[in-house]
Motif scaffolding. Structure first.
Motif, PDB file in Angstrom:
ATOM      1  N   ALA A 146       2.993  -3.862 -21.428  1.00 14.34           N
ATOM      2  CA  ALA A 146       2.169  -4.690 -20.534  1.00 14.34           C
ATOM      3  C   ALA A 146       2.863  -5.067 -19.233  1.00 14.34           C
ATOM      4  CB  ALA A 146       1.674  -5.946 -21.239  1.00 14.34           C
ATOM      5  N   GLN A 147       3.956  -4.387 -18.898  1.00 10.14           N
ATOM      6  CA  GLN A 147       4.647  -4.673 -17.642  1.00 10.14           C
ATOM      7  C   GLN A 147       4.501  -3.513 -16.651  1.00 10.14           C
ATOM      8  OE1 GLN A 147       8.654  -5.601 -19.048  1.00 10.14           O
ATOM      9  NE2 GLN A 147       8.243  -7.782 -18.854  1.00 10.14           N
ATOM     10  N   ILE A 148       4.551  -3.857 -15.372  1.00 11.75           N
ATOM     11  CA  ILE A 148       4.594  -2.861 -14.296  1.00 11.75           C
ATOM     12  C   ILE A 148       6.022  -2.839 -13.788  1.00 11.75           C
ATOM     13  CG2 ILE A 148       3.760  -2.263 -11.992  1.00 11.75           C
ATOM     14  CD1 ILE A 148       1.143  -3.747 -12.692  1.00 11.75           C
ATOM     15  N   VAL A 149       6.689  -1.692 -13.936  1.00 17.31           N
ATOM     16  CA  VAL A 149       8.124  -1.605 -13.674  1.00 17.31           C
ATOM     17  C   VAL A 149       8.394  -0.968 -12.312  1.00 17.31           C
ATOM     18  CG1 VAL A 149      10.347  -0.756 -14.494  1.00 17.31           C
ATOM     19  CG2 VAL A 149       8.587  -1.438 -16.134  1.00 17.31           C
ATOM     20  N   THR A 150       9.181  -1.663 -11.515  1.00 17.63           N
ATOM     21  CA  THR A 150       9.660  -1.145 -10.236  1.00 17.63           C
ATOM     22  C   THR A 150      11.072  -0.606 -10.437  1.00 17.63           C
ATOM     23  OG1 THR A 150       8.413  -2.861  -9.073  1.00 17.63           O
ATOM     24  CG2 THR A 150      10.133  -1.707  -7.824  1.00 17.63           C
ATOM     25  N   LEU A 151      11.295   0.653 -10.071  1.00 16.87           N
ATOM     26  CA  LEU A 151      12.621   1.244 -10.182  1.00 16.87           C
ATOM     27  C   LEU A 151      13.305   1.166  -8.817  1.00 16.87           C
ATOM     28  CD1 LEU A 151      11.829   4.338 -12.441  1.00 16.87           C
ATOM     29  CD2 LEU A 151      12.644   2.072 -13.096  1.00 16.87           C
ATOM     30  N   THR A 152      14.493   0.564  -8.788  1.00 17.06           N
ATOM     31  CA  THR A 152      15.167   0.331  -7.508  1.00 17.06           C
ATOM     32  C   THR A 152      15.846   1.582  -6.969  1.00 17.06           C
ATOM     33  OG1 THR A 152      17.215  -0.409  -8.577  1.00 17.06           O
ATOM     34  CG2 THR A 152      15.560  -2.087  -8.080  1.00 17.06           C
ATOM     35  N   TYR A 153      16.218   2.523  -7.848  1.00 19.01           N
ATOM     36  CA  TYR A 153      16.794   3.775  -7.357  1.00 19.01           C
ATOM     37  C   TYR A 153      15.699   4.540  -6.626  1.00 19.01           C
ATOM     38  CZ  TYR A 153      19.535   8.036  -7.175  1.00 19.01           C
ATOM     39  OH  TYR A 153      20.219   9.134  -6.733  1.00 19.01           O
ATOM     40  N   PRO A 154      15.983   5.076  -5.437  1.00 23.42           N
ATOM     41  CA  PRO A 154      14.898   5.569  -4.571  1.00 23.42           C
ATOM     42  C   PRO A 154      14.230   6.871  -4.991  1.00 23.42           C
ATOM     43  CG  PRO A 154      17.037   5.915  -3.534  1.00 23.42           C
ATOM     44  CD  PRO A 154      17.287   5.068  -4.747  1.00 23.42           C
ATOM     45  N   LEU A 155      14.925   7.765  -5.713  1.00 23.09           N
ATOM     46  CA  LEU A 155      14.328   9.059  -6.067  1.00 23.09           C
ATOM     47  C   LEU A 155      14.164   9.147  -7.575  1.00 23.09           C
ATOM     48  CD1 LEU A 155      13.303  11.842  -5.265  1.00 23.09           C
ATOM     49  CD2 LEU A 155      15.663  12.684  -5.380  1.00 23.09           C
ATOM     50  N   ILE A 156      12.922   9.236  -8.039  1.00 28.70           N
ATOM     51  CA  ILE A 156      12.626   9.237  -9.468  1.00 28.70           C
ATOM     52  C   ILE A 156      11.815  10.484  -9.822  1.00 28.70           C
ATOM     53  CG2 ILE A 156      11.462   8.007 -11.347  1.00 28.70           C
ATOM     54  CD1 ILE A 156      13.948   6.583 -10.281  1.00 28.70           C
ATOM     55  N   GLY A 157      12.156  11.090 -10.954  1.00 26.59           N
ATOM     56  CA  GLY A 157      11.425  12.268 -11.428  1.00 26.59           C
ATOM     57  C   GLY A 157      12.103  13.572 -11.105  1.00 26.59           C
ATOM     58  N   VAL A 210       0.845  -1.192   0.000  1.00 28.12           N
ATOM     59  CA  VAL A 210       0.000   0.000   0.000  1.00 28.12           C
ATOM     60  C   VAL A 210       0.880   1.241   0.000  1.00 28.12           C
ATOM     61  CG1 VAL A 210      -1.753   1.312   1.252  1.00 28.12           C
ATOM     62  CG2 VAL A 210      -1.848  -1.194   1.229  1.00 28.12           C
ATOM     63  N   GLY A 211       0.595   2.150  -0.918  1.00 28.67           N
ATOM     64  CA  GLY A 211       1.368   3.379  -1.003  1.00 28.67           C
ATOM     65  C   GLY A 211       0.507   4.525  -1.495  1.00 28.67           C
ATOM     66  N   LYS A 212       1.162   5.541  -2.021  1.00 29.98           N
ATOM     67  CA  LYS A 212       0.483   6.743  -2.499  1.00 29.98           C
ATOM     68  C   LYS A 212       0.326   6.685  -4.012  1.00 29.98           C
ATOM     69  CE  LYS A 212       1.030  11.782  -2.601  1.00 29.98           C
ATOM     70  NZ  LYS A 212       1.942  12.909  -2.246  1.00 29.98           N
ATOM     71  N   ALA A 213      -0.842   7.065  -4.487  1.00 31.37           N
ATOM     72  CA  ALA A 213      -1.111   7.048  -5.926  1.00 31.37           C
ATOM     73  C   ALA A 213      -0.586   8.307  -6.591  1.00 31.37           C
ATOM     74  CB  ALA A 213      -2.605   6.909  -6.174  1.00 31.37           C
ATOM     75  N   PHE A 214      -0.070   8.144  -7.796  1.00 30.21           N
ATOM     76  CA  PHE A 214       0.199   9.288  -8.667  1.00 30.21           C
ATOM     77  C   PHE A 214      -0.023   8.831 -10.097  1.00 30.21           C
ATOM     78  CE2 PHE A 214       4.206   7.097  -8.562  1.00 30.21           C
ATOM     79  CZ  PHE A 214       4.919   7.436  -9.695  1.00 30.21           C
ATOM     80  N   GLY A 215       0.054   9.765 -11.037  1.00 31.45           N
ATOM     81  CA  GLY A 215      -0.243   9.392 -12.416  1.00 31.45           C
ATOM     82  C   GLY A 215      -1.725   9.149 -12.633  1.00 31.45           C
ATOM     83  N   SER A 216      -2.046   8.255 -13.554  1.00 30.25           N
ATOM     84  CA  SER A 216      -3.436   7.971 -13.919  1.00 30.25           C
ATOM     85  C   SER A 216      -4.182   7.258 -12.786  1.00 30.25           C
ATOM     86  CB  SER A 216      -3.462   7.102 -15.176  1.00 30.25           C
ATOM     87  OG  SER A 216      -4.744   6.577 -15.408  1.00 30.25           O
ATOM     88  N   GLU A 217      -5.491   7.422 -12.752  1.00 26.68           N
ATOM     89  CA  GLU A 217      -6.335   6.705 -11.792  1.00 26.68           C
ATOM     90  C   GLU A 217      -6.765   5.342 -12.328  1.00 26.68           C
ATOM     91  OE1 GLU A 217      -9.635   9.117 -10.723  1.00 26.68           O
ATOM     92  OE2 GLU A 217      -8.411  10.767  -9.921  1.00 26.68           O
ATOM     93  N   HIS A 218      -6.375   5.035 -13.553  1.00 23.37           N
ATOM     94  CA  HIS A 218      -6.771   3.792 -14.196  1.00 23.37           C
ATOM     95  C   HIS A 218      -6.131   2.599 -13.478  1.00 23.37           C
ATOM     96  CE1 HIS A 218      -7.363   1.642 -18.349  1.00 23.37           C
ATOM     97  NE2 HIS A 218      -7.971   1.025 -17.361  1.00 23.37           N
ATOM     98  N   GLU A 219      -6.898   1.536 -13.246  1.00 20.24           N
ATOM     99  CA  GLU A 219      -6.354   0.313 -12.664  1.00 20.24           C
ATOM    100  C   GLU A 219      -5.827  -0.585 -13.779  1.00 20.24           C
ATOM    101  OE1 GLU A 219      -9.298  -1.558 -10.250  1.00 20.24           O
ATOM    102  OE2 GLU A 219      -9.298   0.028  -8.739  1.00 20.24           O
ATOM    103  N   LYS A 220      -4.582  -1.050 -13.626  1.00 24.34           N
ATOM    104  CA  LYS A 220      -3.974  -1.878 -14.665  1.00 24.34           C
ATOM    105  C   LYS A 220      -3.224  -3.046 -14.051  1.00 24.34           C
ATOM    106  CE  LYS A 220      -3.404   1.333 -18.542  1.00 24.34           C
ATOM    107  NZ  LYS A 220      -2.433   1.926 -19.502  1.00 24.34           N
ATOM    108  N   ALA A 221      -3.238  -4.168 -14.778  1.00 22.43           N
ATOM    109  CA  ALA A 221      -2.497  -5.364 -14.369  1.00 22.43           C
ATOM    110  C   ALA A 221      -1.335  -5.583 -15.333  1.00 22.43           C
ATOM    111  CB  ALA A 221      -3.412  -6.585 -14.374  1.00 22.43           C
ATOM    112  N   GLY A 222      -0.350  -6.368 -14.894  1.00 22.25           N
ATOM    113  CA  GLY A 222       0.789  -6.671 -15.746  1.00 22.25           C
ATOM    114  C   GLY A 222       1.805  -7.518 -15.014  1.00 22.25           C
ATOM    115  N   GLU A 223       2.858  -7.881 -15.715  1.00 18.34           N
ATOM    116  CA  GLU A 223       3.972  -8.608 -15.115  1.00 18.34           C
ATOM    117  C   GLU A 223       4.837  -7.604 -14.359  1.00 18.34           C
ATOM    118  OE1 GLU A 223       7.284 -11.898 -16.539  1.00 18.34           O
ATOM    119  OE2 GLU A 223       6.867 -10.184 -17.855  1.00 18.34           O
ATOM    120  N   VAL A 224       5.073  -7.858 -13.074  1.00 23.27           N
ATOM    121  CA  VAL A 224       5.840  -6.922 -12.248  1.00 23.27           C
ATOM    122  C   VAL A 224       7.326  -7.274 -12.351  1.00 23.27           C
ATOM    123  CG1 VAL A 224       6.142  -5.925  -9.956  1.00 23.27           C
ATOM    124  CG2 VAL A 224       3.871  -6.703 -10.690  1.00 23.27           C
ATOM    125  N   VAL A 225       8.121  -6.304 -12.811  1.00 21.75           N
ATOM    126  CA  VAL A 225       9.562  -6.497 -12.989  1.00 21.75           C
ATOM    127  C   VAL A 225      10.288  -5.341 -12.305  1.00 21.75           C
ATOM    128  CG1 VAL A 225       9.216  -7.717 -15.168  1.00 21.75           C
ATOM    129  CG2 VAL A 225       9.611  -5.243 -15.184  1.00 21.75           C
TER     130      VAL A 225
END
Length: 376
Positions: free
Chosen positions: A48-59, A14-29
């Motif tokens: 079709a993938q949900i990407v996790t970025l390991t570097y802590p500060l993005i944007g 559970v975290g904070k939402a940003f970007g689109s409010e659309h719910e999407k599924a995919g392969e988590v990498v």
């Protein structure tokens, strides 16, 4: 507003939402790059993938007009530890949040990305869904377990019609399996006359364009889900010099009789060391793939291994023993990433020159016989 990531094994973040409010599924990498989030977001290989970025500060340096690898991002979601609200960079034109909203991509920040990454490393990639807080977790888990990952990603991201990027040099047909703009940019930089064609273009149609060389691009998904590409390449090997990148590398190997296997969690990042077997040289490379060519399967082909991954020994490059054709699993266009392997584009140009000078006449005469003994 809160948002949750629900995984197929029932784990919830559970975290904070940003970007689109659309719910999407995919392969988590996950991707281990410290920079280049804009290129990662717009890389068609993440379709079709949900990407996790390991570097802590993005944007933190925002979004600019120059660093896109495609016009329409195909990623299904982005997960970060912290998303910068106010970017600071002279090139910045909009924030990460604004870009995600404009392209209908949901984002999630504030979760333990280290824990999620360790899960993927230990158990392999997982299906997941970015959801609002009012969904029933058990229902989503059941949905994820009963749903198969898509198999038509290449068709989703490939161009629908051929187009021309005119140049004064060698004519290169770039087969679009989901190519990154960095590949086209490197060909144009070398004054190539480039024609981009869809993934399902036939060998006959490509040869009618009178190419001096053929570039097989990167792209998303399992190479075995692109039989049109495998068949097309099988009939081109030996007729025109070929250079394959990432998915293009895998498709060339399959066209010549090798096999591919799914990796546990893949290679995704900009710091992967690769060894060239002939010289022992180590290049630090940019990579993004979840499948690899099975080394043992190459023994029954006319391909030889030219490069291997230092970390796990997987195949990173092959070359044909009889014809002008080679490929690499990594990204020499380095968008984003180090430019150690950028010289491979020039090696491709030199291969084209040699072929024109008649040094590969045997290949031109015999056509696709290089792969005719292969049962597809």
């Amino acid at each position: 507003m809160k948002r949750q990531l629900i995984l197929e094994d029932g784990t919830v973040f559970v975290g904070k939402a940003f970007g689109s409010e659309h719910e999407k599924a995919g392969e988590v990498v996950f991707n281990t790059g410290m920079t280049g989030y804009q290129e990662i977001l717009s890389d068609p290989s993440y379709c079709a993938q949900i990407v996790t970025l390991t570097y802590p500060l993005i944007g933190n340096y925002g979004i600019n007009r120059d660093d896109f690898e495609s016009i329409s991002p195909a990623i299904h979601g982005l997960i970060v530890k912290e998303a910068a609200i106010q970017p600071s960079n002279w090139r910045s034109e909009e924030s990460l949040d604004t870009l995600l909203k404009a392209n209908d991509i949901p984002g999630l920040e504030g979760i333990d990305t280290r824990k999620l990454t360790r899960m993927i490393r230990n158990y392999g990639t997982l299906k997941g869904k970015l959801c609002s807080m009012d969904v029933d977790v058990n229902d989503v888990v059941a949905e994820l377990k009963s749903t198969s990952l898509p198999t038509n990603q290449v068709a989703q991201v490939s161009t629908k019609d051929p187009y021309h990027a005119p140049g004064r040099g060698h004519r290169v047909v770039l087969v679009d399996f989901g190519f990154k703009h960095g590949i086209l940019e490197n060909l144009i930089k070398r004054e190539c006359d480039v024609i981009v064609v869809p993934y399902d273009t036939t060998a006959e149609e490509i040869l009618r364009l009178r190419p001096d060389g053929i570039m097989l691009s990167n792209g998303p998904g399992d190479p075995e889900n692109v039989p049109e590409g495998i068949e097309m390449i099988r009939h081109l090997v030996g007729k025109v010099p070929i250079f394959g990148i990432c998915l293009g590398h895998q498709l060339l190997a399959l066209a010549c009789g090798a096999k591919s296997v799914k990796m546990k969690f893949g290679h995704r990042g900009s710091n992967h060391p690769v060894r060239e077997l002939a010289t022992g040289r180590i290049d630090i490379t940019s990579q993004n793939h979840g499948y690899t060519i099975e080394a043992k399967s190459l023994e029954e082909t006319r391909l030889e291994v030219t490069h291997v991954a230092v970390n796990d020994g997987t195949v990173e490059g092959v070359a044909h023993l009889d014809y002008p054709a080679f490929s690499v699993q990594y990204h020499p266009e380095a968008s984003p990433g180090p430019e150690d392997a950028n010289g491979l584009f020039q090696a491709f140009i030199e291969m084209i020159k040699d072929n024109k000078n008649g040094r590969n006449q045997q290949g031109n005469r015999e056509g696709d016989s290089a792969c005719q003994s292969v049962t597809m």
